[in-house]
Design a protein around this motif. Structure first.
Motif, PDB file in Angstrom:
ATOM      1  N   THR A 161       0.836  -1.202   0.000  1.00  0.00           N
ATOM      2  CA  THR A 161       0.000   0.000   0.000  1.00  0.00           C
ATOM      3  C   THR A 161       0.867   1.246   0.000  1.00  0.00           C
ATOM      4  O   THR A 161       1.820   1.339   0.780  1.00  0.00           O
ATOM      5  N   PRO A 162       0.592   2.232  -0.861  1.00  0.00           N
ATOM      6  CA  PRO A 162       1.366   3.476  -0.863  1.00  0.00           C
ATOM      7  C   PRO A 162       1.329   4.146   0.509  1.00  0.00           C
ATOM      8  O   PRO A 162       0.313   4.113   1.211  1.00  0.00           O
ATOM      9  N   THR A 203       1.181   7.199   1.455  1.00  0.00           N
ATOM     10  CA  THR A 203       0.188   8.269   1.653  1.00  0.00           C
ATOM     11  C   THR A 203      -1.183   7.700   2.014  1.00  0.00           C
ATOM     12  O   THR A 203      -1.933   8.307   2.769  1.00  0.00           O
ATOM     13  N   GLU A 204      -1.503   6.537   1.476  1.00  0.00           N
ATOM     14  CA  GLU A 204      -2.779   5.898   1.799  1.00  0.00           C
ATOM     15  C   GLU A 204      -2.701   5.177   3.144  1.00  0.00           C
ATOM     16  O   GLU A 204      -3.648   5.189   3.938  1.00  0.00           O
TER      17      GLU A 204
END
Length: 540
Positions: free
Chosen positions: A357-358, A360-361
């Protein structure tokens, strides 16, 4: 051995002196304990003994500090190295080599000690501190507590006359802390070594001290006396002293043994007054899962760090993750934020797989405050750090700063984060993460460097978050924090879960993880001074 004569230390741009008019004498062969709130000047006083203040830290030193007749103003730290051994709050800043054995030998090499003597002392220190199995390990692969033991060992091997230790047990599990303190006792009693140490976890060390120096901070003079004398007036004190105050004992006990000898009447008063449970004090955790860990395995290099860990975290739950140094606690937290990729099993947080998962997320689902808070701090002032946190979290301006003030009042807006004490840096990093209010909050040794008052404020904040549905996992060696705050305790050993259950059940079943009040009032099920105070108040 150590003499302070009207010593004051003023740092550039500071509004008040870090130390002001300190007079102190520590005789040879004594253990002197420094206590006081975070930011009161304990680390500055220790640095003045080793010569780091002011030669490396800057600032202006007034008065004189002498160690075995050497004036620290005219002797730089390298000229005191054969006399004073120093371990700061950050063991990583102490290391100059790559492996455990090399680090233990380095100080002796610098002093030109004979090779056969060096070899013998390295072996002795490996055994004393339980490091023999780690002798060839790279320092970068060790846990925080293991690194701290190596840092302590590296200053023991040259056999200095004076040891200066800044929170030497803060990252150690209870058993390792007892080992380190027993070593210090032997050095003091058998070899006449003078030990000056600062420590917030007074429950571990106050009974071993010959003298206690209380630094109240805010320019007030220190209070110096025997442990019993100072603890009678100190605003910072271990739970066993708080229990003695609640029960009206005089003199106050300093150890569990002292308290147990006097606790029979108190136990009788508490019969029929069951302690309030965590469930009664706060809302029950909701069964809604926030994160799940299934048969998780993680390798750190070639070393298995986690093996078959299965764990569920529910909404509104506070979980204490405990276990000896190197058990895998930090690895589990870092895996939950995607910093380690599982070698087997599965991890989900808020419905996503962390390592895929990135960032920022992921930060909207989980936040981690690591053992070294500097990993999160990159601005040049506290004000800038807080402003950046507000922007990153999309929070109203001033949100982060309000959290800092609430957790630890008195931090200057214009100070650089690197100039804060370890506890103050931790509070700043914690506020940065809390500003985003993630559903899952991970805290790695969150009370390292915090005094009892700051720890109480942290407890309040985490409980409020739990009431609002946030889940918190604390990787900690602080058994008192777990007793005060956690709904549930999970114990890891060699990367495996060996215990998982309600706090009262888990901590009282293990002498190593039982808080002081539980040991004193055993077999009754009391965990904290607050529980006892409430029961005594209700019974009166």
């Amino acid at each position: 051995m150590i003499h302070f004569n009207q010593v004051s230390v003023v740092y550039a741009d500071a509004r008040t002196p870090a130390l002001d008019g300190v007079d102190l004498t520590v005789p040879e062969g004594e253990l002197c304990l420094l206590v006081g709130p975070s930011g009161a000047g304990k680390s500055t006083l220790l640095g003045a003994v080793s010569g780091l203040v002011p030669h490396f830290t800057g600032g202006t030193l007034h008065g004189t500090v002498t160690v075995d007749g050497r004036d620290t103003r005219t002797h730089r730290p390298r000229e005191l190295a054969d006399l004073v051994g120093t371990v700061g709050q950050d063991p990583l800043a102490h290391f100059v080599t790559d492996t455990v054995e090399d680090e233990l030998a380095y100080g002796m090499e610098s002093l030109g000690i004979a090779p056969d003597t060096m070899r013998r002392r390295v072996e002795e220190t490996l055994d004393l501190l339980g490091l023999a199995d780690l002798r060839h390990r790279p320092l970068s692969t060790l846990s925080g507590g293991q690194q701290q033991r190596v840092a302590i060992g590296s200053v023991l091997t040259p056999h200095p006359k004076v040891l200066v230790l800044d929170e030497p047990t803060s990252a150690l599990d209870p058993a390792a802390a007892e080992e380190v303190l027993s070593v210090l006792q032997r050095l003091v009693h058998d070899l006449g070594t003078t030990v000056l140490l600062a420590e917030h976890r007074l429950e571990r060390v106050v009974q071993y001290a010959d003298t206690v120096v209380l630094l109240p901070g805010r320019g007030r003079p220190p209070v110096i006396g025997s442990p019993a004398e100072v603890m009678a007036v100190s605003p910072v004190h271990p739970p066993v002293v708080g229990l003695g105050r609640a029960a009206g004992w005089s003199p106050l006990p300093l150890s569990v043994r002292d308290a147990r000898r006097r606790a029979s009447e108190l136990r009788a008063r508490l019969v029929g007054e069951p302690p309030a449970s965590r469930a009664a004090e706060a809302a029950e955790p909701v069964a809604e899962p926030v994160a799940t860990v299934t048969s998780l395995g993680v390798l750190r290099g070639t070393v298995p760090a986690l093996d078959g860990v299965t764990l569920g975290l529910s909404r509104g739950e506070v979980v204490a993750l405990m276990g000896r140094n190197g058990a895998g606690k930090s690895t589990l937290l870092r895996t939950l934020v995607g910093l380690h990729k599982p070698t087997s099993g599965r991890v989900t947080v808020g419905g996503v797989v962390p390592h895929r998962t990135p960032a920022t997320e992921l930060t909207r689902r989980v936040g981690l405050v690591p053992q070294d808070p500097r990993d999160l701090l990159y601005a040049t002032t506290v004000r800038g750090e807080c402003a950046n946190a507000d922007v990153d979290a999309g929070a109203a301006p001033g949100t982060c700063r309000d959290l800092v003030l609430r957790l630890l009042p008195g931090i200057d807006d214009d100070v650089h984060p690197r100039d804060l004490s370890e506890g103050q840096r931790l509070v700043l990093a914690l506020a940065v993460v809390l500003t985003a209010r993630p559903p899952l909050l991970l805290l790695d040794e969150p009370t390292r460097g915090l005094d009892y008052a700051a720890k109480a404020r942290l407890v309040t904040v985490v409980r409020e978050l739990a009431e609002q549905g946030h889940t918190t996992v604390l990787a900690t060696h602080d058994v008192e924090l777990a007793a005060e705050l956690a709904d549930r305790v999970v114990i890891l050993a060699d990367g495996e879960v060996v215990a998982d259950g309600p706090t009262a059940d888990v901590v009282t079943s293990s002498p190593a993880f039982a808080p002081q009040v539980a040991k004193v009032l055993h077999p009754q099920p009391w965990l904290t001074v607050h529980q006892v105070e409430r029961a005594l108040g209700a019974a009166s």
